[in-house]
Write an enzyme that holds these catalytic residues in place. Structure first.
Site, PDB file in Angstrom:
ATOM      1  N   TYR A 189      19.817  80.004   4.568  1.00  0.00           N
ATOM      2  CA  TYR A 189      18.554  80.672   4.252  1.00  0.00           C
ATOM      3  C   TYR A 189      18.445  82.043   4.918  1.00  0.00           C
ATOM      4  CZ  TYR A 189      17.168  76.139   2.433  1.00  0.00           C
ATOM      5  OH  TYR A 189      17.124  74.968   1.704  1.00  0.00           O
ATOM      6  N   TYR A 197      10.937  75.159  -3.032  1.00  0.00           N
ATOM      7  CA  TYR A 197      10.099  74.852  -1.870  1.00  0.00           C
ATOM      8  C   TYR A 197      10.491  75.628  -0.623  1.00  0.00           C
ATOM      9  CZ  TYR A 197      13.373  72.094   0.982  1.00  0.00           C
ATOM     10  OH  TYR A 197      14.407  71.706   1.799  1.00  0.00           O
ATOM     11  N   ARG A 198      11.580  76.371  -0.673  1.00  0.00           N
ATOM     12  CA  ARG A 198      12.100  77.033   0.518  1.00  0.00           C
ATOM     13  C   ARG A 198      12.950  78.204   0.059  1.00  0.00           C
ATOM     14  NH1 ARG A 198      15.258  73.231   4.902  1.00  0.00           N
ATOM     15  NH2 ARG A 198      15.293  74.631   6.693  1.00  0.00           N
TER      16      ARG A 198
END
Length: 519
Positions: A91, A464-465
């Protein structure tokens, strides 16, 4: 690499700010050299990662030092990017969204402040990693278990604040948080829940306190820096049983998901269930070249060979059961009745009873084995995750998976997927593996991610992320009422952080003066 300044600052102003930071936290903990900055670049970046380079790193050792840093940052208008340990791999790791921001590295704040065996809770700082907490519990022989994500290198608090998950009954990590201590964007200190009362005895026992509950405001946000958090731990059960179900056909996903989702909704299975494709399992124990060196995506025939040699199914579902012996064995019998007729043979569960070696149990034991998958293509490997939220409907999930698999193959990417079943939802995790030294691979990955985001949104499924390179694009898909959620986030950000100091742009959140609100 050359000297990099925060946006809008000249070198003289930046030097003055660094001087003030050094006086506040000590010269060794203000890192601005080129070698220091290089160590904070995302190790899995697509390309060189310099589009997310920082200008300096600040490493406080206490709450008071965090407060001092934030006050100085407001004075000099130097934006900060807080990280707990900087291990949010896949991420963006420790890298800031906006080039030139200063990284606020909380990894020195790594104290386990309290573990309450009777109440099955702990109070920890953001620098505490999963291995730290696991070691603490085991060395003291405490009958408390923890949940860990697939890669357990990171921060316990950091993972929970980003809504990460594990695979035990306590695997929804944000739900196990109970009581936060937060430094707000003006440098003031806040405690949530019962902690808002001086001398509170139940800070780690009851989440909500009196009035609005603000804990969610600090999850996936840039509205404060969490410097302490309470977390619930799992009391050690009497027994566990675990098994991996190998489902032989791609289309088995539909009926298997419906059965597993029903068991999850009824809490017969109490944890997030994951089942994944052959590449998911094979990538942790081998490389692509061991199976296939041809062009394009991995052919289905090669996947079949992989399955035969490694004893895999097309989908491989990991199930664990927890509780007293009577309830666990009853659940084992139920799962056998549901799956054995369809799979054509008896299921073999691994049973653990209290007193057996912990490695046989279904507890969360930290591991970094999952990181092996980044070596799939060779070179300097990396991975990027896309995981939209779907309703618990097997036919819908299978249809979506077929569509995504076809697009992976169209662009020449090996299909790596898993379904994660929560209480009422399914995440279809599409992991994108790549060799960051291959320009063609980097171009393919970017094209694939953007297509997946567009396709999911068109199907009514939201991510969601988000990776730091795509946060604005993910936030833009939440477009009800012409982006009402983004405008609300912008108004709150502008009120609490008028200088836009904390993590500018994180998850698409920015203040009114910076485009986060419209009249």
């Amino acid at each position: 690499m050359s000297i990099l300044l925060p946006t809008g600052m000249n070198s003289a102003a930046f030097d003055r700010a660094l001087g003030d930071f050094r006086r506040a936290i000590g010269d060794p903990w203000v890192l601005s050299g080129e070698e220091d900055r290089q160590t904070y670049i995302d190790p899995y970046a697509m390309g060189d990662g310099l589009d997310h380079d920082c200008s300096a790193i600040l490493a406080p050792g206490s709450v008071e030092e965090v407060q001092a840093i934030i006050r100085i940052a407001n004075q000099h208008k130097t934006p900060l990017w807080p990280v707990s340990r900087g291990k949010n791999l896949g991420y963006g790791a420790a890298s800031p969204k906006e080039k030139g921001d200063l990284i606020l590295d909380l990894s020195r704040m790594n104290r386990i402040l309290d573990v309450n065996e009777k109440q099955a809770s702990c109070l920890i700082e953001p620098g505490v990693g999963y291995f730290d907490l696991f070691r603490y519990l085991r060395e003291r022989n405490l009958p408390l278990w923890m949940s860990v994500p697939g890669n357990s290198w990171g921060s316990v608090i950091g993972n929970a604040l980003d809504r990460g998950i594990g695979y035990t009954p306590y695997g929804d990590h944000c739900e196990t948080l109970c009581g936060l201590e937060v430094v707000l964007p003006d440098g003031s200190l806040l405690r949530t829940g019962m902690g808002a009362m001086m001398g509170a005895k139940g800070w780690q026992s009851y989440k909500y306190g009196y009035g609005p509950g603000w804990d969610q405001m600090f999850m996936q946000s840039n509205l404060g820096v969490v410097v302490k958090a309470g977390m619930w731990l799992q009391p050690e059960p009497e027994m566990t049983a675990k098994i991996t179900l190998a489902l032989p056909r791609f289309d088995d996903a539909a009926w298997a998901l419906d059965i597993l989702c029903d068991l999850r909704r009824r809490d017969i299975i109490q944890h997030n269930i994951v089942f994944g494709s052959p590449v998911r399992a094979a990538s942790t124990m081998s490389q692509r070249a061991d199976w296939y060196t041809g062009p394009g995506a991995l052919p289905d025939g090669v996947s079949q060979q992989m399955m035969a040699k490694l004893g895999l199914g097309w989908w491989n579902a990991k199930i664990s059961l927890f509780g007293d012996e009577g309830s666990v064995m009853a659940q084992v019998a139920l799962i056998r009745r549901l799956f054995e007729p369809r799979l054509g043979g008896p299921l073999q569960f691994e049973i653990w009873k209290r007193g057996d070696p912990l490695e046989k149990s279904a507890t969360g034991i930290p591991t970094t084995m999952g990181l092996q998958s980044v070596n799939w293509y060779g070179g300097r490997g990396g991975h990027l995750s896309f995981a939209p939220v779907l309703p618990q409907d097997g036919d819908m999930a299978l249809a979506y998976a077929k569509k995504i698999k076809a697009y992976y193959e169209e662009v020449g990417q090996d299909y790596y997927a898993s379904f994660t079943i929560g209480r009422r939802h399914i995440n279809n995790v599409s992991l994108i593996l790549y060799n960051r030294d291959e320009p063609e691979a980097v171009t393919r990955v970017d094209k694939l991610y953007r297509h997946l985001l567009k396709e999911a949104a068109a199907s009514g499924f939201g991510e969601y992320r988000g990776h730091i390179s795509y946060m604005d694009e993910v936030a833009a898909t939440y477009d009800f009422a012409d982006g009402a959620l983004a405008r609300l986030n912008g108004r709150v950000k502008a009120a609490l952080d008028p200088n836009n100091i904390l993590a500018p742009g994180r998850n698409g959140i920015t203040g009114r003066a910076h485009g986060g609100d419209r009249p």
